[in-house]
Design an enzyme around this catalytic site. Sequence first.
Site, PDB file in Angstrom:
ATOM      1  N   ASP A   1      34.230  32.172  37.913  1.00  0.00           N
ATOM      2  CA  ASP A   1      35.035  33.391  38.057  1.00  0.00           C
ATOM      3  C   ASP A   1      35.420  33.568  39.534  1.00  0.00           C
ATOM      4  O   ASP A   1      34.564  33.472  40.422  1.00  0.00           O
ATOM      5  CB  ASP A   1      34.152  34.564  37.576  1.00  0.00           C
ATOM      6  CG  ASP A   1      34.907  35.876  37.468  1.00  0.00           C
ATOM      7  OD1 ASP A   1      36.130  35.842  37.258  1.00  0.00           O
ATOM      8  OD2 ASP A   1      34.250  36.934  37.587  1.00  0.00           O
ATOM      9  N   HIS A   2      36.697  33.822  39.789  1.00  0.00           N
ATOM     10  CA  HIS A   2      37.191  34.054  41.158  1.00  0.00           C
ATOM     11  C   HIS A   2      36.792  32.964  42.141  1.00  0.00           C
ATOM     12  O   HIS A   2      36.318  33.262  43.248  1.00  0.00           O
ATOM     13  CB  HIS A   2      36.705  35.414  41.691  1.00  0.00           C
ATOM     14  CG  HIS A   2      37.277  36.580  40.949  1.00  0.00           C
ATOM     15  ND1 HIS A   2      38.582  36.997  41.079  1.00  0.00           N
ATOM     16  CD2 HIS A   2      36.714  37.416  40.044  1.00  0.00           C
ATOM     17  CE1 HIS A   2      38.804  38.037  40.287  1.00  0.00           C
ATOM     18  NE2 HIS A   2      37.683  38.314  39.642  1.00  0.00           N
TER      19      HIS A   2
ATOM     20  N   ASP B   1      41.365  31.618  42.459  1.00  0.00           N
ATOM     21  CA  ASP B   1      41.939  32.933  42.757  1.00  0.00           C
ATOM     22  C   ASP B   1      42.370  33.030  44.210  1.00  0.00           C
ATOM     23  O   ASP B   1      41.583  33.349  45.099  1.00  0.00           O
ATOM     24  CB  ASP B   1      40.921  34.028  42.427  1.00  0.00           C
ATOM     25  CG  ASP B   1      41.486  35.414  42.751  1.00  0.00           C
ATOM     26  OD1 ASP B   1      42.711  35.504  43.036  1.00  0.00           O
ATOM     27  OD2 ASP B   1      40.717  36.382  42.741  1.00  0.00           O
TER      28      ASP B   1
ATOM     29  N   GLY C   1      38.531  43.485  35.775  1.00  0.00           N
ATOM     30  CA  GLY C   1      38.265  44.896  36.063  1.00  0.00           C
ATOM     31  C   GLY C   1      38.362  45.739  34.809  1.00  0.00           C
ATOM     32  O   GLY C   1      38.888  46.853  34.815  1.00  0.00           O
TER      33      GLY C   1
ATOM     34  N   ASP D   1      31.631  42.837  33.974  1.00  0.00           N
ATOM     35  CA  ASP D   1      30.442  42.656  34.807  1.00  0.00           C
ATOM     36  C   ASP D   1      29.782  44.023  35.017  1.00  0.00           C
ATOM     37  O   ASP D   1      28.608  44.242  34.695  1.00  0.00           O
ATOM     38  CB  ASP D   1      30.864  42.027  36.150  1.00  0.00           C
ATOM     39  CG  ASP D   1      29.680  41.642  37.006  1.00  0.00           C
ATOM     40  OD1 ASP D   1      28.535  41.991  36.655  1.00  0.00           O
ATOM     41  OD2 ASP D   1      29.870  40.994  38.049  1.00  0.00           O
TER      42      ASP D   1
HETATM   43  P1  13P Z   1      34.414  44.904  36.031  1.00  0.00           P
HETATM   44  O1  13P Z   1      33.957  45.220  37.425  1.00  0.00           O
HETATM   45  O2  13P Z   1      35.355  45.935  35.516  1.00  0.00           O
HETATM   46  O3  13P Z   1      33.294  44.642  35.111  1.00  0.00           O
HETATM   47  O4  13P Z   1      35.276  43.535  36.125  1.00  0.00           O
HETATM   48  C1  13P Z   1      34.633  42.309  36.174  1.00  0.00           C
HETATM   49  C2  13P Z   1      35.551  41.195  36.471  1.00  0.00           C
HETATM   50  O5  13P Z   1      36.766  41.304  36.468  1.00  0.00           O
HETATM   51  C3  13P Z   1      34.933  39.904  36.793  1.00  0.00           C
HETATM   52  O6  13P Z   1      35.877  38.944  37.149  1.00  0.00           O
HETATM   53  O1  G3H Z   2      34.758  39.959  40.132  1.00  0.00           O
HETATM   54  C1  G3H Z   2      33.711  40.032  39.556  1.00  0.00           C
HETATM   55  C2  G3H Z   2      32.573  40.808  39.874  1.00  0.00           C
HETATM   56  O2  G3H Z   2      32.359  41.956  39.186  1.00  0.00           O
HETATM   57  C3  G3H Z   2      32.107  40.815  41.273  1.00  0.00           C
HETATM   58  O3  G3H Z   2      31.069  39.966  41.192  1.00  0.00           O
HETATM   59  O4  G3H Z   2      29.466  40.680  42.942  1.00  0.00           O
HETATM   60  O5  G3H Z   2      29.263  38.468  41.768  1.00  0.00           O
HETATM   61  O6  G3H Z   2      31.115  38.838  43.418  1.00  0.00           O
HETATM   62  P1  G3H Z   2      30.184  39.482  42.423  1.00  0.00           P
HETATM   63 ZN    ZN Z   3      37.556  39.738  38.191  1.00  0.00          ZN
END
Ligand code: 13P
Ligand code: G3H
Ligand code: ZN
Length: 308
Positions: free
Chosen positions: A82-83, A104, A209, A253
């Site tokens: 992720d990201h 990303d 998000g 998350d």
């Molecule tokens: P939330 O913070 O809304 O859970 O989003 C998580 C997210 O986009 C992880 O990539």
């Molecule tokens: O983008 C996703 C998350 O909610 C942020 O996660 O704290 O592991 O970077 P992180």
């Molecule tokens: Zn995200």
Amino acid sequence: MPLVSGKLLLEKANEMGFAVGAFNFNNMEFLKAILDGAQEEEAPVIVQTTESAIRYAGIDYLAGMVHAVKDSYRIPFALHLDHGRKVSTVLEAIRHGYTSVMIDLSDRPYEENLNTTRRVVSICAPLNIAVEAELGRLVGIEDNVESDEELLVDPQQAKEFALRTGIDSLAPAIGTAHGAFKFRGEAKLDYDRLRKVKELTNMPLVLHGASGVYYEYVAEINRYGGEVAGAKGVPDEELRRAIELGINKVNTDTDLRLAFLATLRRLISEERRNIDPRKFLKPAMEEVKEVVKRRIRLYGSSGMASLF
Ligand code: 13P
Ligand code: G3H
Ligand code: ZN
């Protein structure tokens, strides 16, 4: 079951009009809660780690846990980066058996995002590893941006980006933000923009998000000493509408963090004589599992494991 490519999961979701839950984990408790929850719902699922999760636990632990338990589950699932910000992290993920990655560079100039994404696709496509990219920027009320109009995805640009990069899925910025403070007033997603992106790309779309920031957990956290007043997320009905309009992967998350922390805070405060961490962690893990199941039902992916 062996891990499946993120491509397979999202193509099927796009074809059938539902969304696959993608949940973040940093440790055993969250991973087990996610996989147990998805299995109870008989749903396909994506478990994902950010670069900061990798810094926290180490990729050997995170990927190692997934590979060690995958055969205990009957549901199809993917391991996703992720990201990912750097090509080197993508390569590390590939070496550790990830079946899906996000590159990303949405906060970088468009051409840089495009060129690096194209390079990542050229590495991943022959390996059947899915590539997700993002266009537009996610800003929350904590980012202090007055007008976020120019930060939202441009649908024509999304079409061009998808064609020129060959990505498997796209995360369009349509007004959500990461974390527990997403909106100042009403929760507002730009559905027209989402509809246009879907029309022009017809590809699997991802909502980042997306957490609901459920009131009961926020209240419990605050009751037991936390300070997260004013938190606001994406209401369930708004999320359902976004899925109807073409979202096929929903990232969560924050909701898992809130459920876990609410339970921990309450138990640590109530059970003052306990010194066995497992007596706190197990109920917290169970609560995370309940949120995973609730979210999966909302996405329409319960029972969809049988499609694969
Ligand atoms: P939330 O913070 O809304 O859970 O989003 C998580 C997210 O986009 C992880 O990539
Ligand atoms: O983008 C996703 C998350 O909610 C942020 O996660 O704290 O592991 O970077 P992180
Ligand atoms: Zn995200």
